[in-house]
Design a protein around this motif. Structure first.
Motif, PDB file in Angstrom:
ATOM      1  N   ASN A   1      39.756  36.355  25.791  1.00 50.13           N
ATOM      2  CA  ASN A   1      39.299  37.746  25.889  1.00 50.13           C
ATOM      3  C   ASN A   1      40.363  38.635  26.530  1.00 50.13           C
ATOM      4  OD1 ASN A   1      36.843  37.432  24.624  1.00 50.13           O
ATOM      5  ND2 ASN A   1      35.724  37.072  26.518  1.00 50.13           N
ATOM      6  N   PHE A   2      41.167  38.071  27.409  1.00 49.69           N
ATOM      7  CA  PHE A   2      42.269  38.834  28.001  1.00 49.69           C
ATOM      8  C   PHE A   2      43.263  39.261  26.921  1.00 49.69           C
ATOM      9  CE2 PHE A   2      46.601  38.703  29.827  1.00 49.69           C
ATOM     10  CZ  PHE A   2      46.516  39.827  30.635  1.00 49.69           C
ATOM     11  N   PHE A   3      43.475  38.401  25.933  1.00 51.73           N
ATOM     12  CA  PHE A   3      44.427  38.707  24.860  1.00 51.73           C
ATOM     13  C   PHE A   3      43.818  39.538  23.728  1.00 51.73           C
ATOM     14  CE2 PHE A   3      46.518  34.708  26.433  1.00 51.73           C
ATOM     15  CZ  PHE A   3      47.671  35.338  26.884  1.00 51.73           C
ATOM     16  N   ASP A   4      42.528  39.763  23.731  1.00 46.87           N
ATOM     17  CA  ASP A   4      41.832  40.473  22.652  1.00 46.87           C
ATOM     18  C   ASP A   4      41.752  41.975  22.964  1.00 46.87           C
ATOM     19  OD1 ASP A   4      40.355  41.179  20.466  1.00 46.87           O
ATOM     20  OD2 ASP A   4      38.538  40.112  21.066  1.00 46.87           O
ATOM     21  N   PHE A   5      42.870  42.665  22.799  1.00 52.14           N
ATOM     22  CA  PHE A   5      42.930  44.094  23.132  1.00 52.14           C
ATOM     23  C   PHE A   5      42.035  44.943  22.240  1.00 52.14           C
ATOM     24  CE2 PHE A   5      47.148  42.437  24.421  1.00 52.14           C
ATOM     25  CZ  PHE A   5      47.033  42.680  25.773  1.00 52.14           C
ATOM     26  N   ALA A   6      41.849  44.527  21.005  1.00 49.66           N
ATOM     27  CA  ALA A   6      41.070  45.328  20.060  1.00 49.66           C
ATOM     28  C   ALA A   6      39.577  44.988  20.090  1.00 49.66           C
ATOM     29  CB  ALA A   6      41.605  45.120  18.641  1.00 49.66           C
ATOM     30  N   GLY A   7      39.203  43.940  20.809  1.00 45.92           N
ATOM     31  CA  GLY A   7      37.804  43.512  20.819  1.00 45.92           C
ATOM     32  C   GLY A   7      37.220  43.545  22.223  1.00 45.92           C
ATOM     33  N   SER A   8      36.840  42.390  22.687  1.00 43.68           N
ATOM     34  CA  SER A   8      36.174  42.296  24.001  1.00 43.68           C
ATOM     35  C   SER A   8      37.202  42.038  25.106  1.00 43.68           C
ATOM     36  CB  SER A   8      35.121  41.188  23.968  1.00 43.68           C
ATOM     37  OG  SER A   8      35.717  39.957  23.586  1.00 43.68           O
ATOM     38  N   TRP A   9      38.119  42.962  25.257  1.00 42.97           N
ATOM     39  CA  TRP A   9      39.217  42.798  26.213  1.00 42.97           C
ATOM     40  C   TRP A   9      38.694  42.679  27.636  1.00 42.97           C
ATOM     41  CZ3 TRP A   9      42.190  46.527  29.441  1.00 42.97           C
ATOM     42  CH2 TRP A   9      43.341  45.938  29.967  1.00 42.97           C
ATOM     43  N   ASP A  10      39.199  41.688  28.371  1.00 41.03           N
ATOM     44  CA  ASP A  10      38.835  41.447  29.764  1.00 41.03           C
ATOM     45  C   ASP A  10      40.110  41.536  30.597  1.00 41.03           C
ATOM     46  OD1 ASP A  10      38.030  40.568  32.238  1.00 41.03           O
ATOM     47  OD2 ASP A  10      37.237  38.650  31.552  1.00 41.03           O
TER      48      ASP A  10
ATOM     49  N   GLY B   1      47.827  31.672  23.525  1.00 33.83           N
ATOM     50  CA  GLY B   1      47.046  32.650  22.775  1.00 33.83           C
ATOM     51  C   GLY B   1      46.098  32.019  21.775  1.00 33.83           C
ATOM     52  N   ILE B   2      46.476  30.897  21.190  1.00 30.63           N
ATOM     53  CA  ILE B   2      45.625  30.231  20.204  1.00 30.63           C
ATOM     54  C   ILE B   2      44.501  29.444  20.880  1.00 30.63           C
ATOM     55  CG2 ILE B   2      45.570  28.350  18.508  1.00 30.63           C
ATOM     56  CD1 ILE B   2      48.338  29.271  17.592  1.00 30.63           C
ATOM     57  N   SER B   3      44.861  28.691  21.923  1.00 33.15           N
ATOM     58  CA  SER B   3      43.887  27.771  22.524  1.00 33.15           C
ATOM     59  C   SER B   3      43.153  28.347  23.728  1.00 33.15           C
ATOM     60  CB  SER B   3      44.594  26.488  22.957  1.00 33.15           C
ATOM     61  OG  SER B   3      45.440  26.736  24.065  1.00 33.15           O
ATOM     62  N   GLY B   4      43.768  29.298  24.409  1.00 38.35           N
ATOM     63  CA  GLY B   4      43.195  29.809  25.645  1.00 38.35           C
ATOM     64  C   GLY B   4      43.545  28.951  26.843  1.00 38.35           C
ATOM     65  N   PHE B   5      44.343  27.911  26.629  1.00 39.36           N
ATOM     66  CA  PHE B   5      44.762  27.027  27.715  1.00 39.36           C
ATOM     67  C   PHE B   5      46.270  27.115  27.909  1.00 39.36           C
ATOM     68  CE2 PHE B   5      40.972  24.272  26.742  1.00 39.36           C
ATOM     69  CZ  PHE B   5      40.386  24.378  27.994  1.00 39.36           C
ATOM     70  N   CYS B   6      46.671  27.072  29.168  1.00 38.25           N
ATOM     71  CA  CYS B   6      48.049  26.766  29.513  1.00 38.25           C
ATOM     72  C   CYS B   6      47.969  25.476  30.316  1.00 38.25           C
ATOM     73  CB  CYS B   6      48.698  27.897  30.310  1.00 38.25           C
ATOM     74  SG  CYS B   6      48.114  28.068  32.000  1.00 38.25           S
ATOM     75  N   PRO B   7      49.073  24.776  30.523  1.00 35.53           N
ATOM     76  CA  PRO B   7      48.977  23.514  31.257  1.00 35.53           C
ATOM     77  C   PRO B   7      48.317  23.669  32.626  1.00 35.53           C
ATOM     78  CG  PRO B   7      51.101  23.680  30.200  1.00 35.53           C
ATOM     79  CD  PRO B   7      50.425  25.003  29.997  1.00 35.53           C
ATOM     80  N   GLY B   8      48.623  24.738  33.332  1.00 41.73           N
ATOM     81  CA  GLY B   8      48.040  24.942  34.659  1.00 41.73           C
ATOM     82  C   GLY B   8      46.540  25.145  34.637  1.00 41.73           C
ATOM     83  N   GLY B   9      45.997  25.681  33.576  1.00 45.75           N
ATOM     84  CA  GLY B   9      44.559  25.879  33.458  1.00 45.75           C
ATOM     85  C   GLY B   9      43.849  24.714  32.803  1.00 45.75           C
ATOM     86  N   ALA B  10      44.553  23.981  31.952  1.00 52.27           N
ATOM     87  CA  ALA B  10      43.929  22.879  31.224  1.00 52.27           C
ATOM     88  C   ALA B  10      43.679  21.676  32.125  1.00 52.27           C
ATOM     89  CB  ALA B  10      44.806  22.462  30.044  1.00 52.27           C
ATOM     90  N   ILE B  11      44.583  21.422  33.038  1.00 56.29           N
ATOM     91  CA  ILE B  11      44.424  20.238  33.889  1.00 56.29           C
ATOM     92  C   ILE B  11      43.177  20.358  34.776  1.00 56.29           C
ATOM     93  CG2 ILE B  11      45.535  18.823  35.673  1.00 56.29           C
ATOM     94  CD1 ILE B  11      47.745  18.764  33.643  1.00 56.29           C
ATOM     95  N   PRO B  12      42.937  21.493  35.461  1.00 56.08           N
ATOM     96  CA  PRO B  12      41.673  21.596  36.199  1.00 56.08           C
ATOM     97  C   PRO B  12      40.448  21.540  35.282  1.00 56.08           C
ATOM     98  CG  PRO B  12      43.193  23.275  36.969  1.00 56.08           C
ATOM     99  CD  PRO B  12      43.814  22.621  35.765  1.00 56.08           C
ATOM    100  N   ALA B  13      40.578  22.025  34.055  1.00 62.65           N
ATOM    101  CA  ALA B  13      39.453  21.993  33.114  1.00 62.65           C
ATOM    102  C   ALA B  13      39.098  20.561  32.715  1.00 62.65           C
ATOM    103  CB  ALA B  13      39.763  22.832  31.880  1.00 62.65           C
ATOM    104  N   LEU B  14      40.041  19.626  32.844  1.00 55.24           N
ATOM    105  CA  LEU B  14      39.723  18.222  32.570  1.00 55.24           C
ATOM    106  C   LEU B  14      38.606  17.746  33.491  1.00 55.24           C
ATOM    107  CD1 LEU B  14      43.283  16.637  32.226  1.00 55.24           C
ATOM    108  CD2 LEU B  14      41.680  17.169  30.382  1.00 55.24           C
ATOM    109  N   GLY B  15      38.667  18.191  34.740  1.00 54.74           N
ATOM    110  CA  GLY B  15      37.643  17.799  35.700  1.00 54.74           C
ATOM    111  C   GLY B  15      36.296  18.441  35.442  1.00 54.74           C
ATOM    112  N   LEU B  16      36.283  19.483  34.627  1.00 54.46           N
ATOM    113  CA  LEU B  16      35.030  20.150  34.280  1.00 54.46           C
ATOM    114  C   LEU B  16      34.426  19.559  33.010  1.00 54.46           C
ATOM    115  CD1 LEU B  16      36.210  23.827  34.927  1.00 54.46           C
ATOM    116  CD2 LEU B  16      34.895  22.360  36.467  1.00 54.46           C
TER     117      LEU B  16
END
Length: 146
Positions: free
Chosen positions: A31-40, A97-112
């Motif tokens: 949503n952060f990257f979606d400037f034309a839609g539901s930009w956050d 931009g495609i996945s919404g994950f970067c390595p720093g965000g994906a690793i904590p998401a593993l625990g979720l």
């Protein structure tokens, strides 16, 4: 041992910050990257805050002769924009931009227990292995032809 504990605590603080800020939530990132839609725009504040903390932190830390648990600082020495840096940066941005994950965000998401995080991390590791294999093959070929 102190080095391992310090690294673990730093990783815990980083991962907690990534999870609390929403950077481990791919929907929020996309949503952060979606400037034309539901930009956050909230992640812009997270990134600006991280830059501010880093800038201030570097000012204080680099006044020391050496880090607390290391013999010396390990700072980048390269100042040149080269093809591997630009290509890697572009791939990072496209993947984020495609996945919404970067390595720093994906690793904590593993625990979720986020299934898409497991897929991302698996393919990221495969990409690391593939990139290293290609780089070593190119370096080997260059030394054989030289």
């Amino acid at each position: 041992m102190q080095r391992t504990i310090t690294a673990g605590l730093a990783g815990l603080v980083f991962g907690t910050g990534m999870a609390l800020s929403g950077m481990s939530n791919p929907a929020k990132v996309l949503n952060f990257f979606d400037f034309a839609g539901s930009w956050d725009p909230s992640l812009a504040l997270v990134m600006a805050s991280a830059l501010l903390v880093t800038a201030v932190g570097y000012r204080f830390v680099l006044r020391r002769d050496k880090p607390i648990v290391e013999a010396r600082f390990h700072l980048p020495t390269a100042r040149k924009l080269d093809t591997p840096l630009l290509a890697g940066s572009a791939l990072f941005g496209v993947g984020w931009g495609i996945s919404g994950f970067c390595p720093g965000g994906a690793i904590p998401a593993l625990g979720l227990a986020e299934p898409s995080a497991w897929i991302f991390v698996g393919t990221m590791l495969a990409g690391i292995v593939a990139a290293r294999t290609v780089r070593l093959a190119l370096e080997s070929r260059a030394t054989q032809t030289a």
